[in-house]
Enzyme design. Sequence first.
Site, short mmCIF file in Angstrom:
data_model
loop_
_atom_site.label_atom_id
_atom_site.label_comp_id
_atom_site.label_asym_id
_atom_site.label_seq_id
_atom_site.Cartn_x
_atom_site.Cartn_y
_atom_site.Cartn_z
N LYS A 2 0.81 -1.22 0.00
CA LYS A 2 0.00 0.00 0.00
C LYS A 2 0.85 1.28 0.00
CE LYS A 2 -4.13 -2.03 2.08
NZ LYS A 2 -3.60 -3.34 2.51
O1 LIG Z 1 -4.87 -4.19 -0.05
C1 LIG Z 1 -5.39 -5.14 0.60
O2 LIG Z 1 -5.14 -6.32 0.35
C2 LIG Z 1 -6.51 -4.80 1.51
C3 LIG Z 1 -7.39 -3.79 1.14
C4 LIG Z 1 -8.61 -3.65 1.84
O3 LIG Z 1 -9.47 -2.85 1.49
N1 LIG Z 1 -8.86 -4.48 2.89
C5 LIG Z 1 -7.98 -5.43 3.31
O4 LIG Z 1 -8.28 -6.16 4.26
N2 LIG Z 1 -6.77 -5.55 2.64
C6 LIG Z 1 -5.77 -6.53 3.14
O5 LIG Z 1 -6.27 -7.85 2.94
C7 LIG Z 1 -5.94 -8.67 4.06
C8 LIG Z 1 -7.23 -9.11 4.73
O6 LIG Z 1 -6.92 -10.01 5.75
P1 LIG Z 1 -8.07 -10.99 6.35
O7 LIG Z 1 -9.17 -10.12 6.84
O8 LIG Z 1 -7.34 -11.71 7.47
O9 LIG Z 1 -8.48 -11.92 5.24
C9 LIG Z 1 -5.00 -7.85 4.94
O10 LIG Z 1 -3.67 -8.09 4.54
C10 LIG Z 1 -5.41 -6.41 4.60
O11 LIG Z 1 -4.33 -5.51 4.77
#
Ligand SMILES: O=C(O)c1cc(=O)[nH]c(=O)n1[C@@H]1O[C@H](COP(=O)(O)O)[C@@H](O)[C@H]1O
Length: 306
Positions: A105
């Site tokens: 990011k």
């Molecule tokens: O850029 C990302 O992957 C991201 C964007 C977003 O809007 N929301 C989001 O959760 N993420 C990332 O996606 C992953 C979600 O993790 P879980 O909720 O454990 O599946 C994390 O690494 C967050 O940083």
Amino acid sequence: MINKLVANIKKTGAPIVVGLDPMLNYIPEQVQKKAFAEYGETLEGAAEAIWQFNKAIVDNTYDLIPAVKPQIAMYEQFGIPGMQAFKKTVDYCKEKGLVVIGDIKRGDIGSTSAAYAVGHLGKVAVGSKSYAAFDEDFATVNPYLGSDGVNPFLDVCKEEKKGIFVLVKTSNPSSGEFQDQKIDGRPLYELVGEKVAAWGTEAMGDEYSYVGAVVGATYPEMGKVLRKIMPKAYILVPGYGAQGGKGKDLVHFFNEDGLGAIVNSSRGIIAAYKQEKYAKFGAENFADASRAAVEDMVADIKGALG
Ligand SMILES: O=C(O)c1cc(=O)[nH]c(=O)n1[C@@H]1O[C@H](COP(=O)(O)O)[C@@H](O)[C@H]1O
């Protein structure tokens, strides 16, 4: 790399990406103890534990999935040793044929974004030589500073045939504070989506552009609108599982060809053994629990797509 991502998705039939976001409290005792026995209860010990944890999960799931998404924050928290574990994870996953999405990011003024882009996707010049420092296949990018913060990433993508996923509508509860603000009657996230589509026209792969978008599974209606605004952008969809997103919510993130989107799950997969549903595996078989969770996620999403 967008061509490789699409090819991997077609080959596995699994439009999913496993988020490698290790936290020590997900890591089973036996893995931590072995790492601490070797390196002590130190940053190096923690880095060894997260590396071994990642490796076991990758070894148990790589044949089922097209890609992984290591979230750099979970490695940064352990300082330099953690970043070395990040790099070992990136390299190992690429060796296993997986596409690696560096969830970093990043986004800054042009000259600074150029350094980020070179460090993560390109090659840094050192005298007469040049080196790929982290060398992920994709990186997530924060577009808050506008085009001159994104353009250096586009330049490296064109040069290296790498990709980016630009934050458009994030999955978190307060994303609407800024992203839903109306400009001439339209939400900001739609305008950012239009920019992603425009940037993508300059960096096209065979079927999709190198410039993708991040749209949260937690906002299905917005995903449906954004899919139409960015027909050639691959949509990285975080928010499945731990954040509440389900396969049935995600149909409209995909194009008619069943492509166009890749759904992420991090905690839902890497900490599966902690869930009631996979408790039967026990902590010692955490990687088997992760494999079962991947299989269930693929079935859920493919079932929804019909
Ligand atoms: O850029 C990302 O992957 C991201 C964007 C977003 O809007 N929301 C989001 O959760 N993420 C990332 O996606 C992953 C979600 O993790 P879980 O909720 O454990 O599946 C994390 O690494 C967050 O940083």
